[in-house]
Structures are given as C-alpha cells and as structure tokens.
Design a protein around this motif. Sequence first.
Motif, PDB file in Angstrom:
ATOM      1  N   PRO A 128       0.823  -1.286  -0.111  1.00 44.33           N
ATOM      2  CA  PRO A 128       0.030   0.069  -0.122  1.00 44.33           C
ATOM      3  C   PRO A 128       0.972   1.062  -0.092  1.00 44.33           C
ATOM      4  O   PRO A 128       2.002   0.981   0.496  1.00 44.33           O
ATOM      5  N   GLU A 129       0.372   2.337  -0.647  1.00 47.63           N
ATOM      6  CA  GLU A 129       1.001   3.515  -0.647  1.00 47.63           C
ATOM      7  C   GLU A 129       1.544   4.168   0.896  1.00 47.63           C
ATOM      8  O   GLU A 129       2.408   4.528   1.105  1.00 47.63           O
ATOM      9  N   THR A 130       0.527   3.881   1.717  1.00 45.31           N
ATOM     10  CA  THR A 130       0.634   4.419   3.141  1.00 45.31           C
ATOM     11  C   THR A 130       0.744   3.131   3.915  1.00 45.31           C
ATOM     12  O   THR A 130      -0.169   2.297   3.955  1.00 45.31           O
ATOM     13  N   ALA A 131       1.799   2.723   4.433  1.00 46.11           N
ATOM     14  CA  ALA A 131       2.191   1.754   5.112  1.00 46.11           C
ATOM     15  C   ALA A 131       1.218   1.487   6.528  1.00 46.11           C
ATOM     16  O   ALA A 131       0.872   2.826   7.051  1.00 46.11           O
ATOM     17  N   TYR A 132       0.821   0.050   6.949  1.00 52.97           N
ATOM     18  CA  TYR A 132       0.176   0.147   8.135  1.00 52.97           C
ATOM     19  C   TYR A 132       1.119   0.271   9.208  1.00 52.97           C
ATOM     20  O   TYR A 132       2.425   0.381   8.970  1.00 52.97           O
ATOM     21  N   PRO A 133       0.697   0.654  10.437  1.00 52.61           N
ATOM     22  CA  PRO A 133       1.216   1.159  11.592  1.00 52.61           C
ATOM     23  C   PRO A 133       2.415  -0.077  11.951  1.00 52.61           C
ATOM     24  O   PRO A 133       1.564  -1.276  11.699  1.00 52.61           O
ATOM     25  N   ASN A 136      -1.668  -3.389  17.465  1.00 47.05           N
ATOM     26  CA  ASN A 136      -2.771  -2.804  18.089  1.00 47.05           C
ATOM     27  C   ASN A 136      -3.457  -1.789  17.084  1.00 47.05           C
ATOM     28  O   ASN A 136      -4.768  -1.768  16.903  1.00 47.05           O
ATOM     29  N   GLU A 137      -2.380  -0.811  16.702  1.00 45.65           N
ATOM     30  CA  GLU A 137      -2.885   0.222  15.861  1.00 45.65           C
ATOM     31  C   GLU A 137      -3.293  -0.363  14.705  1.00 45.65           C
ATOM     32  O   GLU A 137      -4.561   0.074  14.024  1.00 45.65           O
ATOM     33  N   VAL A 183      -4.545  -3.397  13.881  1.00 42.92           N
ATOM     34  CA  VAL A 183      -5.797  -4.014  14.336  1.00 42.92           C
ATOM     35  C   VAL A 183      -6.921  -3.299  14.216  1.00 42.92           C
ATOM     36  O   VAL A 183      -7.880  -3.469  13.434  1.00 42.92           O
ATOM     37  N   GLN A 184      -6.887  -2.107  14.791  1.00 42.84           N
ATOM     38  CA  GLN A 184      -7.891  -0.979  14.842  1.00 42.84           C
ATOM     39  C   GLN A 184      -8.207  -0.399  13.473  1.00 42.84           C
ATOM     40  O   GLN A 184      -9.296  -0.161  13.053  1.00 42.84           O
ATOM     41  N   GLN A 185      -6.955  -0.136  12.866  1.00 40.96           N
ATOM     42  CA  GLN A 185      -7.034   0.386  11.541  1.00 40.96           C
ATOM     43  C   GLN A 185      -7.781  -0.544  10.423  1.00 40.96           C
ATOM     44  O   GLN A 185      -8.728  -0.265   9.723  1.00 40.96           O
ATOM     45  N   ALA A 186      -7.269  -1.751  10.309  1.00 37.42           N
ATOM     46  CA  ALA A 186      -7.919  -2.708   9.620  1.00 37.42           C
ATOM     47  C   ALA A 186      -9.270  -2.823  10.029  1.00 37.42           C
ATOM     48  O   ALA A 186     -10.146  -3.122   8.616  1.00 37.42           O
ATOM     49  N   LYS A 187      -9.681  -3.225  11.169  1.00 38.48           N
ATOM     50  CA  LYS A 187     -11.187  -3.465  11.430  1.00 38.48           C
ATOM     51  C   LYS A 187     -11.940  -2.302  10.770  1.00 38.48           C
ATOM     52  O   LYS A 187     -12.744  -2.684  10.302  1.00 38.48           O
ATOM     53  N   LYS A 188     -11.409  -1.215  11.111  1.00 39.78           N
ATOM     54  CA  LYS A 188     -12.389   0.111  10.360  1.00 39.78           C
ATOM     55  C   LYS A 188     -12.231  -0.066   8.797  1.00 39.78           C
ATOM     56  O   LYS A 188     -13.468  -0.048   8.138  1.00 39.78           O
ATOM     57  N   GLU A 189     -11.267  -0.141   8.109  1.00 38.94           N
ATOM     58  CA  GLU A 189     -11.001  -0.384   6.776  1.00 38.94           C
ATOM     59  C   GLU A 189     -11.908  -1.396   6.161  1.00 38.94           C
ATOM     60  O   GLU A 189     -12.625  -1.179   5.133  1.00 38.94           O
ATOM     61  N   ILE A 190     -11.866  -2.493   6.753  1.00 34.45           N
ATOM     62  CA  ILE A 190     -12.907  -3.607   6.420  1.00 34.45           C
ATOM     63  C   ILE A 190     -14.342  -3.381   6.585  1.00 34.45           C
ATOM     64  O   ILE A 190     -14.872  -3.550   5.672  1.00 34.45           O
ATOM     65  N   ALA A 191     -14.707  -2.826   7.520  1.00 35.08           N
ATOM     66  CA  ALA A 191     -16.019  -2.449   7.881  1.00 35.08           C
ATOM     67  C   ALA A 191     -16.519  -1.436   6.848  1.00 35.08           C
ATOM     68  O   ALA A 191     -17.484  -1.526   6.492  1.00 35.08           O
ATOM     69  N   ASP A 192     -15.672  -0.594   6.362  1.00 39.58           N
ATOM     70  CA  ASP A 192     -16.057   0.344   5.578  1.00 39.58           C
ATOM     71  C   ASP A 192     -15.813   0.063   4.186  1.00 39.58           C
ATOM     72  O   ASP A 192     -16.252   0.837   2.952  1.00 39.58           O
ATOM     73  N   GLY A 193     -15.278  -1.136   3.984  1.00 39.39           N
ATOM     74  CA  GLY A 193     -14.926  -1.546   2.639  1.00 39.39           C
ATOM     75  C   GLY A 193     -13.807  -0.801   1.612  1.00 39.39           C
ATOM     76  O   GLY A 193     -13.832  -0.394   0.500  1.00 39.39           O
ATOM     77  N   PHE A 194     -12.927  -0.091   2.568  1.00 36.90           N
ATOM     78  CA  PHE A 194     -11.863   0.879   2.156  1.00 36.90           C
ATOM     79  C   PHE A 194     -10.763  -0.042   1.223  1.00 36.90           C
ATOM     80  O   PHE A 194     -10.647  -1.101   1.654  1.00 36.90           O
ATOM     81  N   LYS A 195     -10.400   0.438   0.145  1.00 36.70           N
ATOM     82  CA  LYS A 195      -9.242  -0.031  -0.884  1.00 36.70           C
ATOM     83  C   LYS A 195      -8.553   0.847  -0.896  1.00 36.70           C
ATOM     84  O   LYS A 195      -8.294   1.923  -1.675  1.00 36.70           O
ATOM     85  N   PRO A 196      -7.182   0.855  -0.108  1.00 31.87           N
ATOM     86  CA  PRO A 196      -5.920   1.626  -0.035  1.00 31.87           C
ATOM     87  C   PRO A 196      -5.436   1.618  -1.364  1.00 31.87           C
ATOM     88  O   PRO A 196      -5.301   0.536  -2.197  1.00 31.87           O
ATOM     89  N   ALA A 197      -4.743   2.799  -1.602  1.00 30.12           N
ATOM     90  CA  ALA A 197      -3.995   3.007  -2.906  1.00 30.12           C
ATOM     91  C   ALA A 197      -2.605   2.091  -2.889  1.00 30.12           C
ATOM     92  O   ALA A 197      -2.087   1.929  -1.756  1.00 30.12           O
ATOM     93  N   LEU A 198      -2.143   1.660  -3.886  1.00 25.59           N
ATOM     94  CA  LEU A 198      -0.999   0.668  -3.910  1.00 25.59           C
ATOM     95  C   LEU A 198       0.117   1.542  -4.385  1.00 25.59           C
ATOM     96  O   LEU A 198       0.029   2.193  -5.413  1.00 25.59           O
TER      97      LEU A 198
END
Length: 164
Positions: free
Chosen positions: A40-45, A49-50, A52-67
């Motif tokens: 992904p263009e913006t790396a995960y933390p 735990n950070e 996990v929280q980010q991924a949980k929200k992205e998955i719930a929102d159907g978010f597709k990060p830029a690559l």
Amino acid sequence: MSQKMNPKILIAYYSWAGNTKKIAEQIQSETDGTLFEIIPETAYPKDYNETVQQAKKEIADGFKPALKTKIDDVDSYDIVFIGSPNWWSTNAPPIDTFLADNDLSGKTVVPFCTHGGGGQARTAADVAKKCPNSTVLEGFCVSQNGIEKAKVDVSKWLKKIGVI
C-alpha cells in the motif's frame, strides 16, 4: 486450471508481519512463479494494536487503499496465487485493491492465507466472490506458529490442486 503445459504463474501477496511473504516464497520455490509484493502507498502502523484498529475500520468501510506497487502484465499469467493475512476473517484491504485493479477473468486463481488463530475464515471465499469469472482452486492457510514448518504442507497442497 490452465491447459498449458508450462503455465505462467504469478504469486501476488500482501504481508504485514512477514508471514505471508514466507509462504509466498515457499510457493515460488515449488512453482518457479513470479513473486509480486502488494504494497500500500501508506504503510500500516508497525504497532500491532494500531494496525488491528485501522484494519477493522477499513474492512467495515470497504476501504481499498491505494497501492505503491502495480503489475502491468497480469494478462500474461495463467495462474495467479493471492496471499493475505487473515484480518477480521477476510483478506487485508490491499488485496481487495489488487483484485479491483486487475481483471483475473479466465485465469486460475489460488488463494492462500496466514493467520494468528482464525484459520482460513472467509479469505478464500472472498477471493472467489471478487473473481467470478475465474477458476478458483482450493485455498491454503497456515497459522503463524506453523510458518517455519509449512514447506511440506505447501508442497502437498500444490500437488493436490494440480499446480505441481
């Protein structure tokens, strides 16, 4: 599965902690396929735990990060392995971006995942849903505790599904 005698194989994967990368490399060593890391263009933390929280929200929102990484010649491959960690019972969001950006119609698609205890969950089924015009073979999953010993299991799985 492709009818070609020597199908061209792509092993596309996203790996946060390095576990999925290790399985992708094992698949590559057995198949001689091309490794492609989905980044992904913006790396995960780096903090679990950070992430996990980010991924949980992205998955719930159907978010597709830029690559950051793109593959220009996906059409030239016959078999495409798709590897992801199991995040909230599905694939990491960068996988969804990769599948949305690349038409795998007519190809053989092979999902695989790593997990920390959640098993395969919906990872393979979700890849199949996003590749309705592909032949999706039986997926593979391995616990993070089994990564180092998975070589034999990877080989057995690849033989079982007819890739090697």
